[in-house]
Design a protein around this motif. Structure first.
Motif, PDB file in Angstrom:
ATOM      1  N   SER A 272       8.706 -27.401   2.828  1.00 47.28           N
ATOM      2  CA  SER A 272       8.022 -28.253   3.333  1.00 47.28           C
ATOM      3  C   SER A 272       6.321 -28.120   2.747  1.00 47.28           C
ATOM      4  N   LYS A 273       5.921 -29.420   2.095  1.00 45.23           N
ATOM      5  CA  LYS A 273       4.540 -28.925   1.308  1.00 45.23           C
ATOM      6  C   LYS A 273       3.746 -28.461   2.192  1.00 45.23           C
ATOM      7  N   ILE A 274       3.591 -28.807   3.378  1.00 41.25           N
ATOM      8  CA  ILE A 274       2.382 -28.416   4.048  1.00 41.25           C
ATOM      9  C   ILE A 274       3.570 -28.150   5.762  1.00 41.25           C
ATOM     10  N   ALA A 275       2.531 -26.981   6.323  1.00 40.12           N
ATOM     11  CA  ALA A 275       2.907 -27.317   8.277  1.00 40.12           C
ATOM     12  C   ALA A 275       2.594 -28.614   8.647  1.00 40.12           C
ATOM     13  N   TRP A 276       2.508 -29.005   9.833  1.00 40.00           N
ATOM     14  CA  TRP A 276       2.022 -29.364  10.746  1.00 40.00           C
ATOM     15  C   TRP A 276       2.249 -29.234  11.916  1.00 40.00           C
ATOM     16  N   ILE A 277       0.855 -29.427  13.063  1.00 38.90           N
ATOM     17  CA  ILE A 277       0.979 -28.813  14.383  1.00 38.90           C
ATOM     18  C   ILE A 277       0.238 -30.317  15.103  1.00 38.90           C
ATOM     19  N   SER A 278       1.049 -30.313  16.243  1.00 40.75           N
ATOM     20  CA  SER A 278       1.077 -31.175  16.896  1.00 40.75           C
ATOM     21  C   SER A 278       0.167 -30.850  17.578  1.00 40.75           C
ATOM     22  N   GLU A 279      -0.299 -33.198  18.117  1.00 38.51           N
ATOM     23  CA  GLU A 279      -1.718 -32.845  19.049  1.00 38.51           C
ATOM     24  C   GLU A 279      -1.654 -31.740  20.404  1.00 38.51           C
ATOM     25  N   SER A 280      -0.441 -33.199  21.032  1.00 39.04           N
ATOM     26  CA  SER A 280       0.141 -33.414  21.834  1.00 39.04           C
ATOM     27  C   SER A 280       0.015 -31.556  23.098  1.00 39.04           C
ATOM     28  N   LEU A 281       1.069 -30.908  21.879  1.00 37.07           N
ATOM     29  CA  LEU A 281       1.133 -29.571  22.720  1.00 37.07           C
ATOM     30  C   LEU A 281       0.501 -28.436  22.639  1.00 37.07           C
ATOM     31  N   CYS A 282      -1.345 -28.342  21.029  1.00 33.38           N
ATOM     32  CA  CYS A 282      -1.420 -27.289  20.994  1.00 33.38           C
ATOM     33  C   CYS A 282      -2.237 -26.845  22.261  1.00 33.38           C
ATOM     34  N   ILE A 283      -2.634 -26.071  22.155  1.00 26.69           N
ATOM     35  CA  ILE A 283      -3.248 -25.567  23.224  1.00 26.69           C
ATOM     36  C   ILE A 283      -4.270 -24.762  22.620  1.00 26.69           C
ATOM     37  N   GLY A 284      -5.479 -24.864  21.015  1.00 31.05           N
ATOM     38  CA  GLY A 284      -6.120 -24.452  20.540  1.00 31.05           C
ATOM     39  C   GLY A 284      -6.639 -22.908  20.542  1.00 31.05           C
ATOM     40  N   CYS A 285      -5.485 -22.177  21.355  1.00 33.95           N
ATOM     41  CA  CYS A 285      -5.649 -20.469  21.091  1.00 33.95           C
ATOM     42  C   CYS A 285      -6.263 -20.271  19.924  1.00 33.95           C
ATOM     43  N   GLY A 286      -5.858 -20.712  18.990  1.00 34.09           N
ATOM     44  CA  GLY A 286      -6.539 -20.168  17.391  1.00 34.09           C
ATOM     45  C   GLY A 286      -5.491 -18.519  16.668  1.00 34.09           C
ATOM     46  N   ILE A 287      -4.329 -18.471  17.194  1.00 34.50           N
ATOM     47  CA  ILE A 287      -3.712 -17.881  16.810  1.00 34.50           C
ATOM     48  C   ILE A 287      -3.236 -17.629  14.952  1.00 34.50           C
ATOM     49  N   CYS A 288      -2.381 -19.484  15.171  1.00 27.21           N
ATOM     50  CA  CYS A 288      -2.365 -19.754  13.558  1.00 27.21           C
ATOM     51  C   CYS A 288      -3.551 -19.785  12.860  1.00 27.21           C
ATOM     52  N   VAL A 289      -4.850 -19.880  13.417  1.00 27.88           N
ATOM     53  CA  VAL A 289      -5.879 -19.885  12.220  1.00 27.88           C
ATOM     54  C   VAL A 289      -6.167 -18.138  11.485  1.00 27.88           C
ATOM     55  N   LYS A 290      -6.076 -17.155  12.945  1.00 25.07           N
ATOM     56  CA  LYS A 290      -5.936 -15.154  12.458  1.00 25.07           C
ATOM     57  C   LYS A 290      -4.940 -15.208  11.606  1.00 25.07           C
ATOM     58  N   LYS A 291      -4.127 -15.995  11.663  1.00 25.76           N
ATOM     59  CA  LYS A 291      -2.059 -14.901  11.352  1.00 25.76           C
ATOM     60  C   LYS A 291      -1.633 -16.292   9.703  1.00 25.76           C
ATOM     61  N   CYS A 292      -2.507 -17.631   9.346  1.00 27.50           N
ATOM     62  CA  CYS A 292      -2.617 -17.700   8.223  1.00 27.50           C
ATOM     63  C   CYS A 292      -2.528 -16.790   7.134  1.00 27.50           C
ATOM     64  N   PRO A 293      -1.914 -16.789   6.040  1.00 22.16           N
ATOM     65  CA  PRO A 293      -2.453 -15.671   4.889  1.00 22.16           C
ATOM     66  C   PRO A 293      -3.156 -16.830   3.921  1.00 22.16           C
ATOM     67  N   PHE A 294      -3.104 -17.532   3.385  1.00 25.74           N
ATOM     68  CA  PHE A 294      -4.421 -18.052   2.931  1.00 25.74           C
ATOM     69  C   PHE A 294      -5.434 -19.379   3.735  1.00 25.74           C
ATOM     70  N   GLU A 295      -5.496 -18.700   4.683  1.00 18.23           N
ATOM     71  CA  GLU A 295      -6.741 -19.235   5.378  1.00 18.23           C
ATOM     72  C   GLU A 295      -6.690 -20.728   5.532  1.00 18.23           C
ATOM     73  N   ALA A 296      -5.729 -21.484   5.751  1.00 19.57           N
ATOM     74  CA  ALA A 296      -5.023 -22.892   5.472  1.00 19.57           C
ATOM     75  C   ALA A 296      -5.819 -23.392   7.044  1.00 19.57           C
ATOM     76  N   ILE A 297      -6.291 -23.094   7.692  1.00 18.37           N
ATOM     77  CA  ILE A 297      -6.060 -23.343   9.219  1.00 18.37           C
ATOM     78  C   ILE A 297      -7.532 -23.101  10.061  1.00 18.37           C
ATOM     79  N   THR A 298      -8.189 -23.807  10.314  1.00 13.15           N
ATOM     80  CA  THR A 298      -8.993 -24.145  11.185  1.00 13.15           C
ATOM     81  C   THR A 298      -9.299 -24.772  12.262  1.00 13.15           C
ATOM     82  N   ILE A 299     -10.648 -23.974  13.469  1.00  8.78           N
ATOM     83  CA  ILE A 299      -9.626 -24.664  14.534  1.00  8.78           C
ATOM     84  C   ILE A 299     -11.491 -25.891  14.811  1.00  8.78           C
TER      85      ILE A 299
END
Length: 103
Positions: free
Chosen positions: A76-103
């Protein structure tokens, strides 16, 4: 339609953020409006699924329950996150090694 930015996700073009976003659950009614929804944003300039171990997907609690909330693959060129399923917990933000995700 299908693909990274299916109807359940947003794609902002020309903003430096070629992303799909996800809204979290609503907070309590007594909280201000700006704290009611949490939105995960993937920065397309930083997201590099070919160079990471897809930690955003691996550690997502929604994905771990068997739902397709985060999709990231080596080809994939980029990851994607489902708007309807995401619970906004922020775990992905902390785990991303490239700091590519923000909440």
């Amino acid at each position: 339609s299908s693909g990274p930015c299916a109807p359940s996700a947003f794609n902002v073009q020309g903003s430096g953020f070629g992303f799909c976003s996800a809204m979290g659950k609503k907070a309590k009614d007594d909280e201000p409006d700006d704290k009611r929804l949490r939105v995960a944003i993937i920065n397309s300039d930083r997201c590099k699924p070919k160079k990471c171990k897809q930690e955003c997907k691996k550690y997502c609690p929604v994905v771990r329950t068997g739902k397709l909330c985060v999709e990231a693959q080596k080809d994939s060129k980029i990851a994607w996150i489902s708007e309807s399923l995401c619970i906004g917990c922020g775990i992905c933000v902390k785990k991303c090694p490239f700091e590519a995700i923000t909440i």
